[in-house]
Design a protein around this motif. Structure first.
Motif, mmCIF file in Angstrom:
data_model
loop_
_atom_site.group_PDB
_atom_site.id
_atom_site.type_symbol
_atom_site.label_atom_id
_atom_site.label_comp_id
_atom_site.label_asym_id
_atom_site.label_seq_id
_atom_site.Cartn_x
_atom_site.Cartn_y
_atom_site.Cartn_z
ATOM 1 N N ILE A 179 -26.596 -6.886 40.385
ATOM 2 C CA ILE A 179 -26.826 -6.519 38.979
ATOM 3 C C ILE A 179 -27.855 -5.394 38.849
ATOM 4 N N ASP A 190 -31.100 -5.024 39.778
ATOM 5 C CA ASP A 190 -32.400 -5.446 39.253
ATOM 6 C C ASP A 190 -33.468 -5.130 40.298
ATOM 7 N N HIS A 243 -27.196 -16.424 33.373
ATOM 8 C CA HIS A 243 -27.788 -15.095 33.165
ATOM 9 C C HIS A 243 -27.211 -14.076 34.143
ATOM 10 N N SER A 294 -25.009 -10.866 33.063
ATOM 11 C CA SER A 294 -25.501 -9.534 33.446
ATOM 12 C C SER A 294 -24.440 -8.772 34.228
#
Length: 323
Positions: free
Chosen positions: A144, A146, A272, A276
């Motif tokens: 994702i 991050d 989550h 995402s």
């Protein structure tokens, strides 16, 4: 040390029995994977006794074709098995070459069922719970994009400095800034390469340079990367593709996340991640499937318009010269 471990058949018997029990109790895999049963009462350090399972080796493509084996399905099962080992079990078969893998066919309720048979359980890697959890975190963060989470989990595994920025390049063939859908592109843009080069303080992001930096990784991570590379080669030879493999790994990195003793918190963490990933994939899909084609058509229209104006201008000049 590894040779001694592989020559000790009591260790192989233990590994084989453990992975067999894990798979038989896993509803996702028990109908797809077959592991020989060990007869411990006859095993010693120099002798191992197990059930015989016949099958077609995965390197025998002609044999699988003549037997009607769906190689793409076997490829998916293969990656699903190792995704489970890497992220859910933390107990990893470290020698997944084609000679250690067979396809066994059985008739169940009048239907043919092909199973993947896994042999040679002498060499395994066992991850402690903290390492397995942070390894899942690294993959979730890479998928994702991050950076904060990627850096945190990499540091928890012992990676120093900016070497965490190399992980996406080594593991999923892109950086955390790559604007392409997961597994759809194997090349980084020149701008991405420059950013990684600057962050790492090296002259170039080549595989030789990457190999030098990988030498500083924890041994467990190097073993995982070695096994993943072997899985990649065989998966693609069986007809699988990079996007499928990365998505399966992403699913298992998420299912293997157990950051809290509270089930609700774990469920929220997993939700989550999926949201995402879905939003990111949707944005990239709309960008490449909708925005980019529109821009290309617009650029083509403008180019044709400029060519038309240029041709009209030349005609006017020629007309005046003739006069």
């Amino acid at each position: 040390r590894n040779i001694k471990a592989e020559m000790d058949f009591t260790q192989e018997a233990y590994n084989c029995s453990k992975i067999r029990n894990l798979i038989m109790s896993d509803n996702r895999l028990c109908s797809k994977i077959e592991i020989p049963k060990i007869h411990t009462e006859f095993c010693t350090r120099k002798v191992i006794v197990m059930d015989f399972i016949s099958g077609i080796p995965l390197h025998d493509h002609a044999g699988m074709i003549s037997a009607g084996v769906d190689q793409k399905r076997i490829a998916s099962i293969f990656v699903e098995l190792f995704g489970t080992m890497f992220f859910d079990y933390g107990f990893i078969h470290c020698d997944p070459h084609p000679g250690n893998l067979l396809v066994s066919s059985q008739m169940v309720n009048g239907k043919r069922l092909d199973k993947l048979v896994v042999l040679d359980h002498g060499l395994y890697l066992h991850l402690d719970e903290a390492f397995r959890e942070h390894h899942c975190g690294i993959w979730r963060a890479m998928i994702i994009q991050d950076n904060c989470s990627l850096k945190y989990n990499a540091e928890q595994l012992g990676l120093k400095g900016n070497t965490w920025k190399l992980l996406p390049f080594v593991l999923i063939n892109r950086s955390t800034e790559t604007q392409s859908r997961l597994g759809k592109s194997s090349y980084m843009s020149p701008e991405e390469r420059k950013r990684i080069v600057k962050a790492l303080g090296v002259s170039d992001v080549s595989f030789s340079k990457a190999a030098n930096i990988v030498g500083e990784f924890p041994p467990e991570l190097v073993w995982i990367m070695r096994s993943m590379h072997m899985v990649k080669d065989l998966h693609e030879k069986l007809g699988g593709n990079r996007a499928e493999r990365f998505h399966i790994y992403a699913q298992h990195a998420n299912s293997g996340t157990r950051t809290s003793s509270w089930k609700f918190i774990n469920a929220c963490t997993k939700l989550h991640f999926f949201l995402s990933l879905w939003i990111m994939e949707l944005k990239l899909f709309l960008y490449f499937e909708w925005y980019v084609p529109i821009m290309k058509r617009e650029m083509l229209r403008r180019r044709k318009s400029r060519l038309s104006l240029s041709a009209l201008f030349r005609e006017n000049i020629e007309h005046k010269l003739i006069k």
